[in-house]
Design a protein around this motif. Structure first.
Motif, PDB file in Angstrom:
ATOM      1  N   THR A   1       4.454 -16.169  19.371  1.00  0.00           N
ATOM      2  CA  THR A   1       3.257 -16.662  20.033  1.00  0.00           C
ATOM      3  C   THR A   1       2.262 -17.091  18.963  1.00  0.00           C
ATOM      4  OG1 THR A   1       2.068 -14.561  20.029  1.00  0.00           O
ATOM      5  CG2 THR A   1       3.685 -14.903  21.789  1.00  0.00           C
ATOM      6  N   GLU A   2       1.088 -17.602  19.416  1.00  0.00           N
ATOM      7  CA  GLU A   2       0.020 -17.979  18.497  1.00  0.00           C
ATOM      8  C   GLU A   2      -0.868 -16.787  18.180  1.00  0.00           C
ATOM      9  OE1 GLU A   2      -0.257 -20.929  17.015  1.00  0.00           O
ATOM     10  OE2 GLU A   2       1.654 -21.366  17.991  1.00  0.00           O
ATOM     11  N   TYR A   3      -0.453 -15.624  18.621  1.00  0.00           N
ATOM     12  CA  TYR A   3      -1.228 -14.397  18.383  1.00  0.00           C
ATOM     13  C   TYR A   3      -1.416 -14.168  16.892  1.00  0.00           C
ATOM     14  CZ  TYR A   3      -2.156  -9.342  18.130  1.00  0.00           C
ATOM     15  OH  TYR A   3      -2.676  -8.106  17.851  1.00  0.00           O
ATOM     16  N   LYS A   4      -2.632 -13.774  16.503  1.00  0.00           N
ATOM     17  CA  LYS A   4      -2.915 -13.434  15.116  1.00  0.00           C
ATOM     18  C   LYS A   4      -3.289 -11.965  15.028  1.00  0.00           C
ATOM     19  CE  LYS A   4      -4.352 -18.016  13.530  1.00  0.00           C
ATOM     20  NZ  LYS A   4      -5.432 -18.814  12.874  1.00  0.00           N
ATOM     21  N   GLY A   5      -2.769 -11.323  14.006  1.00  0.00           N
ATOM     22  CA  GLY A   5      -3.011  -9.900  13.842  1.00  0.00           C
ATOM     23  C   GLY A   5      -4.479  -9.571  13.633  1.00  0.00           C
ATOM     24  N   ASN A   6      -4.858  -8.372  14.074  1.00  0.00           N
ATOM     25  CA  ASN A   6      -6.242  -7.928  13.927  1.00  0.00           C
ATOM     26  C   ASN A   6      -6.266  -6.488  13.420  1.00  0.00           C
ATOM     27  OD1 ASN A   6      -5.571  -6.337  16.209  1.00  0.00           O
ATOM     28  ND2 ASN A   6      -6.299  -7.940  17.594  1.00  0.00           N
ATOM     29  N   ASN A   7      -7.460  -5.939  13.279  1.00  0.00           N
ATOM     30  CA  ASN A   7      -7.596  -4.594  12.734  1.00  0.00           C
ATOM     31  C   ASN A   7      -7.020  -3.522  13.657  1.00  0.00           C
ATOM     32  OD1 ASN A   7      -8.824  -5.495  10.397  1.00  0.00           O
ATOM     33  ND2 ASN A   7     -10.905  -5.299  11.211  1.00  0.00           N
ATOM     34  N   LYS A   8      -7.032  -3.774  14.955  1.00  0.00           N
ATOM     35  CA  LYS A   8      -6.432  -2.824  15.901  1.00  0.00           C
ATOM     36  C   LYS A   8      -4.926  -2.713  15.649  1.00  0.00           C
ATOM     37  CE  LYS A   8      -5.456  -2.146  20.828  1.00  0.00           C
ATOM     38  NZ  LYS A   8      -5.504  -2.765  22.164  1.00  0.00           N
ATOM     39  N   LEU A   9      -4.286  -3.850  15.450  1.00  0.00           N
ATOM     40  CA  LEU A   9      -2.847  -3.847  15.169  1.00  0.00           C
ATOM     41  C   LEU A   9      -2.570  -3.124  13.845  1.00  0.00           C
ATOM     42  CD1 LEU A   9       0.069  -4.753  15.696  1.00  0.00           C
ATOM     43  CD2 LEU A   9      -0.477  -6.925  14.589  1.00  0.00           C
ATOM     44  N   ILE A  10      -3.383  -3.414  12.825  1.00  0.00           N
ATOM     45  CA  ILE A  10      -3.198  -2.762  11.520  1.00  0.00           C
ATOM     46  C   ILE A  10      -3.328  -1.253  11.659  1.00  0.00           C
ATOM     47  CG2 ILE A  10      -4.203  -2.435   9.229  1.00  0.00           C
ATOM     48  CD1 ILE A  10      -4.908  -5.398   9.210  1.00  0.00           C
ATOM     49  N   LEU A  11      -4.350  -0.791  12.379  1.00  0.00           N
ATOM     50  CA  LEU A  11      -4.564   0.649  12.539  1.00  0.00           C
ATOM     51  C   LEU A  11      -3.408   1.296  13.286  1.00  0.00           C
ATOM     52  CD1 LEU A  11      -6.321   3.146  12.211  1.00  0.00           C
ATOM     53  CD2 LEU A  11      -7.546   2.499  14.306  1.00  0.00           C
ATOM     54  N   GLY A  12      -2.939   0.636  14.343  1.00  0.00           N
ATOM     55  CA  GLY A  12      -1.809   1.179  15.101  1.00  0.00           C
ATOM     56  C   GLY A  12      -0.567   1.298  14.241  1.00  0.00           C
ATOM     57  N   ILE A  13      -0.316   0.263  13.418  1.00  0.00           N
ATOM     58  CA  ILE A  13       0.850   0.286  12.531  1.00  0.00           C
ATOM     59  C   ILE A  13       0.705   1.367  11.465  1.00  0.00           C
ATOM     60  CG2 ILE A  13       1.975  -1.018  10.679  1.00  0.00           C
ATOM     61  CD1 ILE A  13       1.726  -3.510  12.437  1.00  0.00           C
ATOM     62  N   VAL A  14      -0.474   1.454  10.846  1.00  0.00           N
ATOM     63  CA  VAL A  14      -0.692   2.446   9.786  1.00  0.00           C
ATOM     64  C   VAL A  14      -0.517   3.863  10.326  1.00  0.00           C
ATOM     65  CG1 VAL A  14      -2.422   3.467   8.246  1.00  0.00           C
ATOM     66  CG2 VAL A  14      -2.157   0.984   8.351  1.00  0.00           C
TER      67      VAL A  14
ATOM     68  N   SER B   1      -1.003   5.932  18.118  1.00  0.00           N
ATOM     69  CA  SER B   1      -0.399   4.692  17.645  1.00  0.00           C
ATOM     70  C   SER B   1       0.191   3.891  18.802  1.00  0.00           C
ATOM     71  CB  SER B   1       0.689   5.005  16.617  1.00  0.00           C
ATOM     72  OG  SER B   1       1.325   3.823  16.168  1.00  0.00           O
ATOM     73  N   LEU B   2       0.884   4.569  19.702  1.00  0.00           N
ATOM     74  CA  LEU B   2       1.448   3.901  20.878  1.00  0.00           C
ATOM     75  C   LEU B   2       0.363   3.190  21.684  1.00  0.00           C
ATOM     76  CD1 LEU B   2       4.036   6.547  22.158  1.00  0.00           C
ATOM     77  CD2 LEU B   2       4.573   4.186  21.531  1.00  0.00           C
ATOM     78  N   LEU B   3      -0.774   3.845  21.860  1.00  0.00           N
ATOM     79  CA  LEU B   3      -1.871   3.272  22.644  1.00  0.00           C
ATOM     80  C   LEU B   3      -2.481   2.058  21.940  1.00  0.00           C
ATOM     81  CD1 LEU B   3      -3.622   6.560  23.841  1.00  0.00           C
ATOM     82  CD2 LEU B   3      -2.188   5.017  25.196  1.00  0.00           C
ATOM     83  N   LEU B   4      -2.622   2.123  20.619  1.00  0.00           N
ATOM     84  CA  LEU B   4      -3.202   1.007  19.875  1.00  0.00           C
ATOM     85  C   LEU B   4      -2.287  -0.213  19.852  1.00  0.00           C
ATOM     86  CD1 LEU B   4      -4.747   2.952  16.853  1.00  0.00           C
ATOM     87  CD2 LEU B   4      -6.016   1.656  18.576  1.00  0.00           C
ATOM     88  N   LEU B   5      -0.974   0.016  19.848  1.00  0.00           N
ATOM     89  CA  LEU B   5      -0.017  -1.088  19.810  1.00  0.00           C
ATOM     90  C   LEU B   5       0.223  -1.707  21.193  1.00  0.00           C
ATOM     91  CD1 LEU B   5       2.625   0.398  17.340  1.00  0.00           C
ATOM     92  CD2 LEU B   5       0.991  -1.420  16.876  1.00  0.00           C
ATOM     93  N   LYS B   6      -0.256  -1.044  22.225  1.00  0.00           N
ATOM     94  CA  LYS B   6      -0.059  -1.551  23.592  1.00  0.00           C
ATOM     95  C   LYS B   6      -0.721  -2.922  23.736  1.00  0.00           C
ATOM     96  CE  LYS B   6      -0.485  -0.169  28.432  1.00  0.00           C
ATOM     97  NZ  LYS B   6      -1.006   0.865  29.385  1.00  0.00           N
ATOM     98  N   GLY B   7       0.017  -3.883  24.272  1.00  0.00           N
ATOM     99  CA  GLY B   7      -0.509  -5.231  24.465  1.00  0.00           C
ATOM    100  C   GLY B   7      -0.185  -6.193  23.339  1.00  0.00           C
ATOM    101  N   THR B   8       0.416  -5.693  22.258  1.00  0.00           N
ATOM    102  CA  THR B   8       0.820  -6.585  21.164  1.00  0.00           C
ATOM    103  C   THR B   8       1.984  -7.458  21.622  1.00  0.00           C
ATOM    104  OG1 THR B   8       0.200  -4.911  19.522  1.00  0.00           O
ATOM    105  CG2 THR B   8       1.622  -6.707  18.780  1.00  0.00           C
ATOM    106  N   PRO B   9       1.899  -8.782  21.483  1.00  0.00           N
ATOM    107  CA  PRO B   9       2.998  -9.658  21.921  1.00  0.00           C
ATOM    108  C   PRO B   9       4.295  -9.319  21.194  1.00  0.00           C
ATOM    109  CG  PRO B   9       1.029 -10.937  21.426  1.00  0.00           C
ATOM    110  CD  PRO B   9       0.767  -9.550  20.933  1.00  0.00           C
ATOM    111  N   GLU B  10       5.396  -9.445  21.912  1.00  0.00           N
ATOM    112  CA  GLU B  10       6.697  -9.150  21.298  1.00  0.00           C
ATOM    113  C   GLU B  10       7.034 -10.207  20.260  1.00  0.00           C
ATOM    114  OE1 GLU B  10       8.747  -7.210  19.963  1.00  0.00           O
ATOM    115  OE2 GLU B  10       9.205  -6.211  21.857  1.00  0.00           O
ATOM    116  N   SER B  11       7.730  -9.785  19.233  1.00  0.00           N
ATOM    117  CA  SER B  11       8.173 -10.674  18.163  1.00  0.00           C
ATOM    118  C   SER B  11       9.650 -10.425  17.915  1.00  0.00           C
ATOM    119  CB  SER B  11       7.363 -10.394  16.882  1.00  0.00           C
ATOM    120  OG  SER B  11       7.989 -10.956  15.761  1.00  0.00           O
ATOM    121  N   LYS B  12      10.457 -11.475  18.021  1.00  0.00           N
ATOM    122  CA  LYS B  12      11.883 -11.363  17.734  1.00  0.00           C
ATOM    123  C   LYS B  12      12.434 -12.730  17.386  1.00  0.00           C
ATOM    124  CE  LYS B  12      13.060 -11.413  22.685  1.00  0.00           C
ATOM    125  NZ  LYS B  12      13.733 -10.672  23.769  1.00  0.00           N
TER     126      LYS B  12
END
Length: 462
Positions: A3-16, A177-188
């Protein structure tokens, strides 16, 4: 589909936070060995095996999980990994003996196998250029920095709240982490062309080889190197290793894609990553030595690692800036050399009293500073030089090197320490275990000098 989704600080925090769960259950164990052994009443050999199993299982299944992430979705595999982390931690919380302890450690290892390559692939997919390097720095803080956080954290919690509390907190962080990653578009990766069969034979022979050699390393000294069981396991290792090599040369979709190693930058980053992670045995030897030989509590030994924690966290961003100016090679070399000096300072176990405590504190600080400088340039050199359609597999191999290096390093270091320590000379045992880790660092430095190109890494990569 991308998608055209761009990563943000919420995604970074969830991943970390997802990456930190690995360290909360993996690295904390190196600082609570006496407490766990006393509570569960298990032998040092069984405990050594359980400690190395998490890194071993994460390494063995990392590549397969990276391939599955490419095919079925990186967000999906990350979520599966976090759920497995919760289950594995629950096993340790309720463990009353070796069975659930070992089961929990295995489950947590498979959890890390899902989380590590998937989150690295998400970093490459949803961040570009300097933003990707910034995101990778935070990923490195969770991975490399997490080791310092959790060594201190594990000692503190084990001393004042009981070692099981570590894994309750790990569960809470995994849920967050699960809650922060919720809503992240799938990537494959969208499949193109002929569908190739999975290399099940390669995976099975690889797993058998890694399991048998790990048991030989951790149990050989205590059982006797001529014990029929040890000899038999060594034979199984040799046969399975030969079969694995034969299968990989013939399979059209090999378990380990050796074509990735045609890129020198990727090869150098992965090889040195394996060797520097092997120096993780420094943690278990140094912490166990000061607790057994010098009467430190888990918390007191954790205090000695505060310098490691501060330095690794602060130097990771420094490594990122140096990478942008000078490329990967120089910070990787400087970081590795600094880490070697740090470990070497801790080998002087014959020095009495507070003087040795100072050496350990400074040694841990230099070790952490060196690893922090090395972390982002190495990770960036690995994933930025991998083809986009193989980034999950490439990330999996890179992180497999981390986990297998850590598993082998911890197994070898603890086995050497225990073998010499049974004779009562803890100073020699501690020094020998730490010198082995100095050797790992020296070989890592040589590998960087021989394989990582001198050309400056581009600031912005597509």
């Amino acid at each position: 589909m991308e998608t055209e989704y761009k990563g943000n600080n919420k995604l970074i925090l969830g991943i970390v936070l997802g990456v930190v769960t690995f360290w909360l259950f993996a690295q904390s164990m190196v600082n609570i060995v006496p407490a766990v052994q006393s509570d569960l009443g298990i032998s040092s050999g069984i405990l050594s095996i359980s400690i190395s199993l998490t890194a071993l299982f994460s390494g063995m299944f990392m590549v397969a999980a990276g391939g599955l992430a490419d095919k079925y979705g990186r967000v999906k595999l990350t979520n599966i990994g976090l759920i497995l982390s919760i289950i594995g931690s629950l096993c340790l919380v309720v463990a009353q003996g070796s069975v659930l302890l070992i089961a929990g450690r295995i489950i947590q290892g498979i959890s890390a196998a899902c989380i590590m390559p998937s989150t690295l692939a998400l970093m490459k997919t949803y961040f570009q250029g300097a933003e990707r390097q910034r995101a990778l720095s935070y990923w490195s803080i969770g991975s490399w920095g997490g080791s310092g956080i959790c060594s201190f954290f594990g000692g503190f919690v084990a001393t004042y709240f009981g070692w099981r509390s570590i894994f309750i907190i790990s569960i809470i962080i995994a849920v967050t982490s699960l809650l922060l990653l919720k809503g992240t578009p799938e990537s494959k990766v969208t499949a193109v062309g002929e569908k190739k069969p999975f290399d099940i034979g390669g995976l099975i022979t690889f797993v058998v080889a890694m399991l048998t050699i790990n048991i030989v390393i951790t149990s050989g000294a205590s059982m006797g190197w001529t014990n029929p069981v040890i000899v038999g396991l060594l034979v199984v290792f040799l046969i399975s290793a030969l079969l694995f090599a034969r299968i990989e040369m013939k399979h059209t979709n090999s378990f380990i894609d050796f074509s990735l190693f045609k890129n020198k930058a990727y090869s150098g980053a992965t090889l040195s990553n394996f060797l520097l992670n092997a120096s993780a045995g420094t943690m278990i030897v140094a912490n166990t030595y000061v607790q057994i030989a010098r009467g430190f509590s888990s918390f007191q030994s954790g205090l000695l690692t505060i310098g490691y924690l501060v330095c690794v966290l602060s130097s990771i961003r420094i490594g990122e800036k140096v990478l942008q100016k000078l490329g990967s090679r120089k910070p990787m070399m400087v970081g590795t050399f600094t880490a070697i000096i740090g470990i070497a300072l801790m080998t002087f176990t014959f020095i009495p009293g507070i003087a040795y405590n100072v050496l350990v504190f400074v040694g841990f600080a230099l070790y952490g500073f060196g690893l922090g400088i090395y972390a982002t340039p190495s990770t960036d050199a690995a994933i930025s030089n991998a083809p986009s359609d193989k980034i999950g597999s490439a990330s999996g191999i890179y992180k497999m090197a981390s986990s297998l290096g850590g598993a082998m390093g911890v197994a070898l270091s603890s086995s050497l320490f225990n073998a010499i320590g049974t004779n009562g000379n803890m100073e020699i045992a501690g020094s020998a275990g730490l010198l082995l880790n100095v050797a790992f660092g020296i070989v890592a430095l040589i590998s960087i000098m021989m394989t990582v190109p001198k050309e400056k890494t581009e600031l912005v990569r597509q």
